[in-house]
Design a protein around this motif. Structure first.
Motif, PDB file in Angstrom:
ATOM      1  N   ALA A   1       0.540   4.446   7.495  1.00 25.05           N
ATOM      2  CA  ALA A   1       1.396   5.679   7.172  1.00 25.05           C
ATOM      3  C   ALA A   1       0.176   6.960   7.212  1.00 25.05           C
ATOM      4  N   GLY A   2      -0.717   6.713   7.974  1.00 21.45           N
ATOM      5  CA  GLY A   2      -1.817   7.721   7.730  1.00 21.45           C
ATOM      6  C   GLY A   2      -1.583   8.690   8.925  1.00 21.45           C
ATOM      7  N   ASN A   3      -2.684   9.844   9.290  1.00 15.06           N
ATOM      8  CA  ASN A   3      -2.588  10.743  10.177  1.00 15.06           C
ATOM      9  C   ASN A   3      -2.254  10.150  11.759  1.00 15.06           C
TER      10      ASN A   3
ATOM     11  N   HIS B   1      13.223   7.350  20.535  1.00 14.38           N
ATOM     12  CA  HIS B   1      12.896   5.989  20.203  1.00 14.38           C
ATOM     13  C   HIS B   1      13.162   5.780  18.847  1.00 14.38           C
ATOM     14  N   GLU B   2      13.644   4.334  18.489  1.00 12.47           N
ATOM     15  CA  GLU B   2      13.987   4.065  17.024  1.00 12.47           C
ATOM     16  C   GLU B   2      12.533   3.517  16.265  1.00 12.47           C
ATOM     17  N   VAL B   3      12.294   4.168  15.171  1.00 11.19           N
ATOM     18  CA  VAL B   3      11.007   3.984  14.769  1.00 11.19           C
ATOM     19  C   VAL B   3      11.344   3.672  13.319  1.00 11.19           C
ATOM     20  N   ARG B   4      10.493   2.641  12.819  1.00 12.28           N
ATOM     21  CA  ARG B   4      10.379   2.092  11.425  1.00 12.28           C
ATOM     22  C   ARG B   4       8.962   1.977  11.015  1.00 12.28           C
ATOM     23  N   ILE B   5       8.620   2.777   9.935  1.00 14.70           N
ATOM     24  CA  ILE B   5       7.232   2.733   9.450  1.00 14.70           C
ATOM     25  C   ILE B   5       7.028   2.040   8.230  1.00 14.70           C
ATOM     26  N   GLY B   6       5.954   1.229   8.184  1.00 17.03           N
ATOM     27  CA  GLY B   6       5.743   0.240   7.144  1.00 17.03           C
ATOM     28  C   GLY B   6       4.379   0.721   6.653  1.00 17.03           C
ATOM     29  N   ALA B   7       4.051   0.360   5.268  1.00 15.08           N
ATOM     30  CA  ALA B   7       2.730   0.626   4.628  1.00 15.08           C
ATOM     31  C   ALA B   7       2.832  -0.359   3.449  1.00 15.08           C
TER      32      ALA B   7
ATOM     33  N   THR C   1       2.127   0.572   0.480  1.00 14.13           N
ATOM     34  CA  THR C   1       2.893   1.253  -0.517  1.00 14.13           C
ATOM     35  C   THR C   1       4.148   1.660   0.164  1.00 14.13           C
ATOM     36  N   PRO C   2       4.998   1.103   0.219  1.00 16.98           N
ATOM     37  CA  PRO C   2       6.275   1.367   0.894  1.00 16.98           C
ATOM     38  C   PRO C   2       6.745   2.767   0.594  1.00 16.98           C
ATOM     39  N   ALA C   3       6.816   3.280  -0.620  1.00 15.91           N
ATOM     40  CA  ALA C   3       6.999   4.788  -0.991  1.00 15.91           C
ATOM     41  C   ALA C   3       6.196   5.674   0.147  1.00 15.91           C
ATOM     42  N   LYS C   4       5.233   5.455   0.706  1.00 15.25           N
ATOM     43  CA  LYS C   4       4.538   6.312   1.362  1.00 15.25           C
ATOM     44  C   LYS C   4       5.244   6.179   2.853  1.00 15.25           C
ATOM     45  N   ALA C   5       5.517   4.980   3.329  1.00 12.22           N
ATOM     46  CA  ALA C   5       6.309   4.966   4.423  1.00 12.22           C
ATOM     47  C   ALA C   5       7.447   5.709   4.539  1.00 12.22           C
ATOM     48  N   VAL C   6       8.229   5.620   3.600  1.00 11.48           N
ATOM     49  CA  VAL C   6       9.586   6.360   3.196  1.00 11.48           C
ATOM     50  C   VAL C   6       9.271   7.911   3.274  1.00 11.48           C
TER      51      VAL C   6
ATOM     52  N   VAL D   1      -7.390  -3.982   8.541  1.00  9.50           N
ATOM     53  CA  VAL D   1      -6.544  -4.750   9.641  1.00  9.50           C
ATOM     54  C   VAL D   1      -6.162  -6.075   8.958  1.00  9.50           C
ATOM     55  N   PRO D   2      -7.150  -6.881   8.499  1.00 15.10           N
ATOM     56  CA  PRO D   2      -6.711  -8.277   8.281  1.00 15.10           C
ATOM     57  C   PRO D   2      -5.633  -8.228   7.139  1.00 15.10           C
ATOM     58  N   ASP D   3      -5.554  -7.609   6.071  1.00 12.80           N
ATOM     59  CA  ASP D   3      -4.715  -7.205   4.964  1.00 12.80           C
ATOM     60  C   ASP D   3      -3.410  -7.102   5.733  1.00 12.80           C
ATOM     61  N   VAL D   4      -3.343  -6.067   6.405  1.00 11.26           N
ATOM     62  CA  VAL D   4      -2.058  -5.434   6.839  1.00 11.26           C
ATOM     63  C   VAL D   4      -1.505  -6.313   7.930  1.00 11.26           C
ATOM     64  N   LEU D   5      -2.322  -7.132   8.591  1.00 10.93           N
ATOM     65  CA  LEU D   5      -1.507  -8.026   9.534  1.00 10.93           C
ATOM     66  C   LEU D   5      -1.088  -9.121   8.760  1.00 10.93           C
ATOM     67  N   ARG D   6      -1.638  -9.659   7.742  1.00  9.02           N
ATOM     68  CA  ARG D   6      -1.127 -10.739   6.680  1.00  9.02           C
ATOM     69  C   ARG D   6       0.377 -10.155   6.261  1.00  9.02           C
ATOM     70  N   GLN D   7       0.285  -9.060   5.883  1.00  9.51           N
ATOM     71  CA  GLN D   7       1.415  -8.412   5.195  1.00  9.51           C
ATOM     72  C   GLN D   7       2.717  -8.323   6.279  1.00  9.51           C
ATOM     73  N   ALA D   8       2.356  -8.007   7.496  1.00 10.71           N
ATOM     74  CA  ALA D   8       3.452  -7.715   8.526  1.00 10.71           C
ATOM     75  C   ALA D   8       4.047  -8.874   8.794  1.00 10.71           C
ATOM     76  N   GLY D   9       3.712 -10.006   8.633  1.00  5.19           N
ATOM     77  CA  GLY D   9       4.394 -11.181   8.892  1.00  5.19           C
ATOM     78  C   GLY D   9       3.979 -11.892  10.442  1.00  5.19           C
ATOM     79  N   PRO D  10       4.615 -12.759  10.928  1.00  7.08           N
ATOM     80  CA  PRO D  10       4.434 -13.276  12.311  1.00  7.08           C
ATOM     81  C   PRO D  10       4.692 -12.140  13.427  1.00  7.08           C
ATOM     82  N   LEU D  11       3.462 -12.055  14.240  1.00  6.40           N
ATOM     83  CA  LEU D  11       3.378 -11.187  15.234  1.00  6.40           C
ATOM     84  C   LEU D  11       3.358 -11.948  16.400  1.00  6.40           C
TER      85      LEU D  11
END
Length: 221
Positions: free
Chosen positions: A8-10, A24-30, A32-37, A71-81
């Motif tokens: 949810a950065g620049n 395009h349909e866009v869904r942002i994840g972070a 801290t979900p509130a930052k993505a919202v 990157v490592p932590d974000v990929l873990r939280q993103a689930g199977p890719l």
């Protein structure tokens, strides 16, 4: 196209806003979900926000737009890719931009591909986020070229479409094994820019890049 954005950065905001504006349909994840919202509200055009897993599961294409260290932590939280098209715009470099954090090992893109099983395409890592906010990025009358490195034809085709949607020109940078060269080039260019140099000055025009044809008179002189 359904696009999941991890971060949810620049960079996430710049690219998400462009793609959402193109329909395009866009869904942002972070983390801290509130930052993505909040970011999704700024982006508008129907963009939504939530968790990293929600964004990772949503996208036909997933953009990874976080600092290299996260990157490592974000990929873990993103689930199977595994099998997903994943755009890697990260840069594994550190000030004063003299070396890469991946120096002596696989590229950041290769490590991401190995860790996730995703169909990774390295792209959008050469330019500051402000460039991606331009509509379109055109300099001296020429649309910006965006090199892509990846192994999967379908994934590359999808990313080429997203590059074109920005008003840019997709460029064939080769397979994912060349992503490390693109990452190193970014570190070199950033170092030159920080030093006040213009990297364009070191590149000859394409017609001179491989030299002039050898003349018969030169061979017999």
């Amino acid at each position: 196209m359904r696009i999941g954005v991890l971060g949810a950065g620049n960079m996430a905001e710049a690219l998400a806003a462009q793609w959402a504006g193109k329909g395009h349909e866009v869904r942002i994840g972070a983390r801290t979900p509130a930052k993505a919202v909040a970011l999704a509200k700024r982006v508008g055009a129907g963009a939504t926000g939530g968790t990293l897993r929600e964004a990772g599961e949503f996208g036909d294409v997933v953009l990874l737009a976080v600092w290299h260290e996260g990157v490592p932590d974000v990929l873990r939280q993103a689930g199977p890719l595994a099998g997903r098209v994943l755009i890697d715009c990260t840069n594994p470099m550190e000030p004063p931009f003299e070396r890469l954090k991946t120096d002596g090992g696989p590229s950041a893109a290769r490590r991401i591909a190995d860790a996730t099983g995703a169909r990774v395409v390295k792209a959008f890592n050469l330019c500051h986020e402000s460039v991606w906010r331009m509509t379109p990025p055109v300099f001296e009358g020429r649309p910006l070229g965006v090199p892509l490195c990846g192994d999967d034809a379908e994934a590359l085709a999808a990313v080429r479409t997203l590059v074109s949607d920005l008003g840019c020109v997709p460029m064939d940078g080769g397979g994912l094994d060349r992503a490390g060269l693109l990452e190193a080039a970014t570190a070199l260019f950033v170092g030159l820019w920080v030093a006040g140099e213009d990297p364009r000055a070191m590149l000859p025009p394409p017609e001179r890049a491989v030299g002039e044809p050898v003349r018969t008179s030169d061979m017999t002189a």
